[in-house]
Scaffold this active site. Structure first.
Site, PDB file in Angstrom:
ATOM      1  N   GLU A  56       3.139  15.005   4.896  1.00  0.00           N
ATOM      2  CA  GLU A  56       1.930  14.978   4.053  1.00  0.00           C
ATOM      3  C   GLU A  56       1.435  13.549   3.877  1.00  0.00           C
ATOM      4  O   GLU A  56       2.250  12.639   3.737  1.00  0.00           O
ATOM      5  CB  GLU A  56       2.259  15.599   2.691  1.00  0.00           C
ATOM      6  CG  GLU A  56       2.597  17.070   2.820  1.00  0.00           C
ATOM      7  CD  GLU A  56       3.072  17.683   1.510  1.00  0.00           C
ATOM      8  OE1 GLU A  56       3.066  17.003   0.469  1.00  0.00           O
ATOM      9  OE2 GLU A  56       3.448  18.866   1.532  1.00  0.00           O
ATOM     10  N   ARG A  95       8.769  23.230   0.626  1.00  0.00           N
ATOM     11  CA  ARG A  95       8.560  21.904   1.203  1.00  0.00           C
ATOM     12  C   ARG A  95       8.306  22.086   2.689  1.00  0.00           C
ATOM     13  O   ARG A  95       8.901  22.968   3.329  1.00  0.00           O
ATOM     14  CB  ARG A  95       9.799  21.010   1.014  1.00  0.00           C
ATOM     15  CG  ARG A  95       9.993  20.480  -0.401  1.00  0.00           C
ATOM     16  CD  ARG A  95       8.971  19.399  -0.753  1.00  0.00           C
ATOM     17  NE  ARG A  95       9.184  18.851  -2.074  1.00  0.00           N
ATOM     18  CZ  ARG A  95       8.697  19.335  -3.211  1.00  0.00           C
ATOM     19  NH1 ARG A  95       7.946  20.430  -3.200  1.00  0.00           N
ATOM     20  NH2 ARG A  95       8.942  18.758  -4.367  1.00  0.00           N
ATOM     21  N   ARG A 145      21.221  31.066  -1.196  1.00  0.00           N
ATOM     22  CA  ARG A 145      22.536  30.514  -0.882  1.00  0.00           C
ATOM     23  C   ARG A 145      23.628  31.560  -1.116  1.00  0.00           C
ATOM     24  O   ARG A 145      24.556  31.708  -0.361  1.00  0.00           O
ATOM     25  CB  ARG A 145      22.823  29.297  -1.778  1.00  0.00           C
ATOM     26  CG  ARG A 145      22.528  27.991  -1.087  1.00  0.00           C
ATOM     27  CD  ARG A 145      22.571  26.881  -2.063  1.00  0.00           C
ATOM     28  NE  ARG A 145      21.715  27.194  -3.219  1.00  0.00           N
ATOM     29  CZ  ARG A 145      21.532  26.415  -4.265  1.00  0.00           C
ATOM     30  NH1 ARG A 145      22.158  25.274  -4.338  1.00  0.00           N
ATOM     31  NH2 ARG A 145      20.726  26.756  -5.249  1.00  0.00           N
ATOM     32  N   LEU A 181      15.663  32.730  -4.002  1.00  0.00           N
ATOM     33  CA  LEU A 181      15.297  33.550  -5.166  1.00  0.00           C
ATOM     34  C   LEU A 181      15.681  32.833  -6.465  1.00  0.00           C
ATOM     35  O   LEU A 181      16.475  33.313  -7.249  1.00  0.00           O
ATOM     36  CB  LEU A 181      15.967  34.936  -5.079  1.00  0.00           C
ATOM     37  CG  LEU A 181      15.354  36.022  -5.954  1.00  0.00           C
ATOM     38  CD1 LEU A 181      13.960  36.407  -5.462  1.00  0.00           C
ATOM     39  CD2 LEU A 181      16.238  37.263  -5.987  1.00  0.00           C
ATOM     40  N   HIS A 215      -0.945  20.732  -1.009  1.00  0.00           N
ATOM     41  CA  HIS A 215       0.174  20.627  -1.956  1.00  0.00           C
ATOM     42  C   HIS A 215      -0.332  20.689  -3.409  1.00  0.00           C
ATOM     43  O   HIS A 215      -0.069  19.777  -4.201  1.00  0.00           O
ATOM     44  CB  HIS A 215       0.978  19.337  -1.717  1.00  0.00           C
ATOM     45  CG  HIS A 215       2.391  19.426  -2.246  1.00  0.00           C
ATOM     46  ND1 HIS A 215       3.457  18.828  -1.655  1.00  0.00           N
ATOM     47  CD2 HIS A 215       2.899  20.048  -3.343  1.00  0.00           C
ATOM     48  CE1 HIS A 215       4.564  19.052  -2.349  1.00  0.00           C
ATOM     49  NE2 HIS A 215       4.247  19.801  -3.389  1.00  0.00           N
TER      50      HIS A 215
END
Ligand SMILES: O=CC(=O)O
Length: 333
Positions: A279, A250, A193, A170, A297
């Site tokens: 990628e 990612r 976290r 967030l 992406h």
């Protein structure tokens, strides 16, 4: 003539900023877009020399590095070859391509794209989610293939309003996604976290518990050693057969093999993916699935945001070369 020679000489005296690979989408604006009269660029990719030789040759004059998504990682080896470097600036929000511990150890400052792309990325995340749930791309394909006329109605999608959304990470982007989905009458909870003291959304310390209590997971966190493969089979099984995952963070935050397996076996309902582990390679199994929406992406920005990116990148470099505070400094060193 004398003037242009002077000008050329003055440019040669400018501090140098290394670029290892062309900046993605620079063709939209042209190479000169990031130019300044305070520094000049050295483009390693234009040289026929092997990279290590190129870096050793230019090392005394390279004072900063401009990096971007898809560029070679800024490793401790590269920083070791460039002892004069005092700043790494990225055109990306994510910094997984930069060895941050080594930057900290060497006192090299780091500046990323800050929050300038948050709205673009959040719009795209919501777009992917609506697409997966309401089958926008899949029904587009159905019409284009002429199947509406021959096979009749296409299966209906599922309602977005009322869905329980789990935001993983967030930060600015996660928060922008949450705000948008609240407007669709979704309920929001999150994993991060740490619990955010001023946020009223329910917090789950475990991403697995978050998944068990949500219909949708939206991955918005950074890729770090801690988040690498954090979304694995266990988390996806907790999300369940009706669950949808959206990833604009990612690729390697999700264990891609396990996700593909879950999709193949119907252990989750669908996925909206803008990022992948290797990628531009995308697992072939995903191509045949109409409950999966894929994009290359591109969530990150729009041409409109390129103007802000220019101001930030050039602003950070000019601030550094004028001994002023950086505009989007990362880290506490
Ligand atoms: O993925 C793009 C970024 O991190 O800016």
């Amino acid at each position: 003539m004398a003037e242009s020679t002077d000008c050329h000489k003055a440019q040669q005296d400018f501090p140098k900023v290394l670029i290892l690979k062309p900046i993605p989408f620079i063709n939209l604006v042209g190479e000169q877009y990031f130019a300044s009269n305070k520094f000049t660029f050295v483009e390693a990719y234009d040289s026929s020399l092997p990279l290590h030789q190129f870096l050793s040759t230019h090392s005394p004059s390279i004072k900063a590095i401009l990096s971007s998504v898809g560029a070679p990682p800024i490793t401790s080896d590269i920083l070791h070859l460039l002892p004069e470097v005092g700043l790494v600036v990225t055109t990306s929000v994510g910094l997984n391509q930069v060895d941050l511990l080594e930057c900290r150890r060497r006192g090299i400052k780091v500046a990323n794209a800050g929050s300038i792309f948050s709205d673009d990325v959040a719009d795209f995340a919501v777009g992917l989610l609506i697409d997966v749930l309401r089958k926008v791309s899949a029904s587009d394909g159905y019409v284009r293939k002429g199947l509406w006329a021959t096979k009749g109605d296409y299966p209906l999608g599922s309602k977005l309003g009322g869905k329980r959304i789990g935001i993983v990470g967030l930060g600015n982007i996660g928060f922008a996604v949450a705000k948008r989905l609240e407007a669709f009458r979704c309920s929001i909870s999150y994993n991060s976290r740490k619990r955010k003291p001023h946020v009223s959304y329910p917090f789950y310390e475990s991403v697995c518990e978050l998944a068990a209590n949500c219909d949708v997971l939206v991955i918005c966190c950074e890729l770090t050693d801690h988040t690498h493969h954090m979304i694995n089979k266990e988390v996806l099984s907790a999300l369940g057969k009706e669950g949808v995952i959206v990833n604009i963070g990612r690729g390697a935050i999700i264990n891609e093999k396990e996700m593909v397996q879950c999709l193949v076996q119907g252990e989750i309902a669908g996925a909206g993916l803008d990022v992948f582990e290797n990628e531009p390679d995308v697992p072939l199994e995903l191509f045949a699935m109409d409950n999966v929406v894929l994009s290359p992406h591109v969530a990150v920005f729009t041409p409109e945001s390129f103007l802000d990116l220019r101001d930030l990148v050039v602003g950070n470099l000019e601030a550094f070369f004028s001994n002023k505070p950086l505009l989007s400094k990362f880290g506490d060193w």
